[in-house]
Design an enzyme around this catalytic site. Structure first.
Site, PDB file in Angstrom:
ATOM      1  N   ARG A  28      24.904   6.766   2.304  1.00 50.50           N
ATOM      2  CA  ARG A  28      25.380   5.692   1.426  1.00 50.50           C
ATOM      3  C   ARG A  28      24.195   4.787   1.076  1.00 50.50           C
ATOM      4  NH1 ARG A  28      30.338   6.645   0.363  1.00 50.50           N
ATOM      5  NH2 ARG A  28      31.548   7.674   1.979  1.00 50.50           N
ATOM      6  N   GLY A  40       3.871   3.129 -19.548  1.00 52.37           N
ATOM      7  CA  GLY A  40       3.658   2.189 -20.653  1.00 52.37           C
ATOM      8  C   GLY A  40       4.653   1.037 -20.641  1.00 52.37           C
ATOM      9  N   ASN A  42       5.731  -0.382 -17.844  1.00 55.50           N
ATOM     10  CA  ASN A  42       5.156  -1.334 -16.869  1.00 55.50           C
ATOM     11  C   ASN A  42       4.078  -2.175 -17.562  1.00 55.50           C
ATOM     12  OD1 ASN A  42       6.664  -0.071 -14.888  1.00 55.50           O
ATOM     13  ND2 ASN A  42       4.998   1.272 -14.247  1.00 55.50           N
ATOM     14  N   ASP A 253      -1.082   0.181 -14.082  1.00 58.17           N
ATOM     15  CA  ASP A 253      -0.441  -0.154 -15.360  1.00 58.17           C
ATOM     16  C   ASP A 253      -0.599  -1.649 -15.662  1.00 58.17           C
ATOM     17  OD1 ASP A 253       0.375   2.483 -15.217  1.00 58.17           O
ATOM     18  OD2 ASP A 253       2.274   1.951 -14.269  1.00 58.17           O
ATOM     19  N   VAL A 277      -8.252  -7.497 -13.097  1.00 57.42           N
ATOM     20  CA  VAL A 277      -8.143  -7.349 -11.636  1.00 57.42           C
ATOM     21  C   VAL A 277      -7.094  -8.341 -11.109  1.00 57.42           C
ATOM     22  CG1 VAL A 277      -9.348  -7.729  -9.432  1.00 57.42           C
ATOM     23  CG2 VAL A 277     -10.446  -6.375 -11.235  1.00 57.42           C
TER      24      VAL A 277
HETATM   25  N1  ATP Z   1      -4.214  -3.076  -1.942  1.00 55.41           N
HETATM   26  C1  ATP Z   1      -4.569  -3.796  -3.000  1.00 55.41           C
HETATM   27  N2  ATP Z   1      -4.974  -5.083  -2.856  1.00 55.41           N
HETATM   28  C2  ATP Z   1      -5.342  -5.823  -3.916  1.00 55.41           C
HETATM   29  N3  ATP Z   1      -5.354  -5.350  -5.191  1.00 55.41           N
HETATM   30  C3  ATP Z   1      -4.956  -4.087  -5.402  1.00 55.41           C
HETATM   31  C4  ATP Z   1      -4.532  -3.238  -4.322  1.00 55.41           C
HETATM   32  N4  ATP Z   1      -4.191  -2.022  -4.846  1.00 55.41           N
HETATM   33  C5  ATP Z   1      -4.397  -2.130  -6.183  1.00 55.41           C
HETATM   34  N5  ATP Z   1      -4.863  -3.350  -6.532  1.00 55.41           N
HETATM   35  C6  ATP Z   1      -5.231  -3.838  -7.855  1.00 55.41           C
HETATM   36  O1  ATP Z   1      -4.711  -2.975  -8.849  1.00 55.41           O
HETATM   37  C7  ATP Z   1      -5.776  -2.335  -9.579  1.00 55.41           C
HETATM   38  C8  ATP Z   1      -5.378  -0.930  -9.939  1.00 55.41           C
HETATM   39  O2  ATP Z   1      -5.015  -0.242  -8.762  1.00 55.41           O
HETATM   40  P1  ATP Z   1      -5.199   1.315  -8.533  1.00 55.41           P
HETATM   41  O3  ATP Z   1      -6.626   1.676  -8.487  1.00 55.41           O
HETATM   42  O4  ATP Z   1      -4.374   1.615  -7.323  1.00 55.41           O
HETATM   43  O5  ATP Z   1      -4.555   1.897  -9.866  1.00 55.41           O
HETATM   44  P2  ATP Z   1      -3.818   3.274 -10.152  1.00 55.41           P
HETATM   45  O6  ATP Z   1      -4.199   4.267  -9.108  1.00 55.41           O
HETATM   46  O7  ATP Z   1      -4.071   3.631 -11.555  1.00 55.41           O
HETATM   47  O8  ATP Z   1      -2.295   2.817  -9.973  1.00 55.41           O
HETATM   48  P3  ATP Z   1      -0.924   3.312 -10.703  1.00 55.41           P
HETATM   49  O9  ATP Z   1      -1.283   4.428 -11.626  1.00 55.41           O
HETATM   50  O10 ATP Z   1      -0.019   3.709  -9.575  1.00 55.41           O
HETATM   51  O11 ATP Z   1      -0.371   2.135 -11.420  1.00 55.41           O
HETATM   52  C9  ATP Z   1      -6.990  -2.445  -8.682  1.00 55.41           C
HETATM   53  O12 ATP Z   1      -8.179  -2.419  -9.444  1.00 55.41           O
HETATM   54  C10 ATP Z   1      -6.748  -3.808  -8.001  1.00 55.41           C
HETATM   55  O13 ATP Z   1      -7.119  -4.853  -8.873  1.00 55.41           O
HETATM   56 MG    MG Z   2      -2.878   4.900 -12.817  1.00 57.34          MG
END
Ligand code: ATP
Ligand code: MG
Length: 309
Positions: A28, A40, A42, A253, A277
């Protein structure tokens, strides 16, 4: 305005479980949350939270397609989807204390060649009022691997800036059309060049390779380590502060959303990296995807460091 493209939309269903999941039994669900899914979308929510005008486009079909549109209305995101004959898929994410997250992704419907052509024909009209276009994620079955390249060429011809965030063949083909920005993560560049990356020097080496193919801004996201940018002014790394992370799904995203907003506002490359960032890291503090609290984002922004490498 910013237009975000999502060809592979879905109804994302999060099932929150009170008990540990046991296979082969009736479980459940204690709480269920449905959201308009696809990378896109997001991006669109993140752009909206930054305070810029945004519209979502891509493919949607059937009753789920209509439901997807109604969920976007709740998010206050405008949309212009091409309606296709097939049904928009559902993706289920089961969240329990023992396993964390277990995802079931439906394969989705097959899109007809004629539907792809119709989307490409309407694309110039859809993006007409936008200055920035983002293209994210995978495509459903039946769609050609060079569709993103076609969209990028058309958008550039119309004087738009384009951010591409995808992987594999779609990324390889898309790069040939020279988008303004690409944002792969480390796995995606490893796949692109069929290599293993172990050091930041390797990341810079492959980011430069992409830059040399005529991409003005190459942004490689590195999870908690932030992101690296290669551009005309040099190589920079943006680092977030240490955070008590809640959910990193959709961080990439949100970063694309931040980059789109930075381009819309004509930020310098270093300002853009810092801002993207901050937006991405703020998303890591929310349980939802493409979501953050603006005041938390502001605080993180003041703590992000950018240094030249
Ligand atoms: N653990 C974390 N702490 C702080 N910032 C984070 C963390 N994880 C991700 N970020 C932020 O998010 C940004 C993008 O993350 P990431 O490299 O995981 O992207 P991704 O792998 O393309 O993610 P997804 O495709 O799942 O959206 C990083 O550059 C950072 O700024
Ligand atoms: Mg990605």
């Amino acid at each position: 305005m910013i237009t975000t493209v999502t060809m592979n939309t879905s109804i994302d269903k999060a099932y929150f479980m009170d008990h540990e999941v046991q296979n082969g039994t009736v479980m459940r669900v204690s709480r269920c949350r449905n959201s308009a899914g696809g990378k896109g979308l997001n991006v669109a929510r993140a752009v909206k939270l930054c305070g810029e005008k945004v519209q979502a486009t891509g493919l949607a079909g059937g009753f789920n397609g209509k439901y997807l549109e109604s969920l976007l209305e709740k998010d206050e995101v405008q949309y212009q989807f091409l309606h296709i004959a097939g049904e928009t898929r559902c993706c289920i994410n089961i969240l329990d204390e023992c396993y964390g997250s277990t995802e079931y992704l439906e394969p989705g419907c097959e899109v007809a060649a004629e539907e792809e052509d119709r989307f490409l024909q309407r694309f110039p009209e859809i993006i007409q009022k936008s200055k920035i276009i983002t293209i994210s994620g995978s495509v459903p079955r039946g769609i050609s691997k060079n569709i993103y390249a076609k969209m990028i060429s058309k958008a550039k011809e119309m004087g738009k800036k384009v951010i591409l965030d995808t992987s594999g063949e779609l990324l390889k083909e898309g790069i040939k059309a020279k988008p303004t920005v690409v944002k792969p993560n480390q796995d995606e560049i490893e796949l692109l060049y069929e290599v293993e990356i172990h050091t930041i020097e390797d990341v810079i080496k492959y980011a430069r390779k992409i830059y040399e193919q005529g991409i003005p801004y190459v942004v490689i996201s590195l999870g908690g380590e932030g992101a690296l940018m290669v551009c005309e002014e040099g190589v920079f790394q943006g680092k977030p502060p240490k955070l008590e992370v809640v959910n990193t799904v959709g961080c990439g995203d949100s970063m694309v959303g931040g980059l789109a907003v930075a381009l819309e506002r004509n930020y310098t490359s270093q300002e853009a990296l810092k801002f993207a960032v901050a937006v991405a890291s703020a998303n890591a503090l929310s349980p939802n995807t493409g979501d953050f609290k603006p005041e938390i984002c502001e605080k993180i922004l003041s703590e992000v460091t950018v240094k030249r490498l």
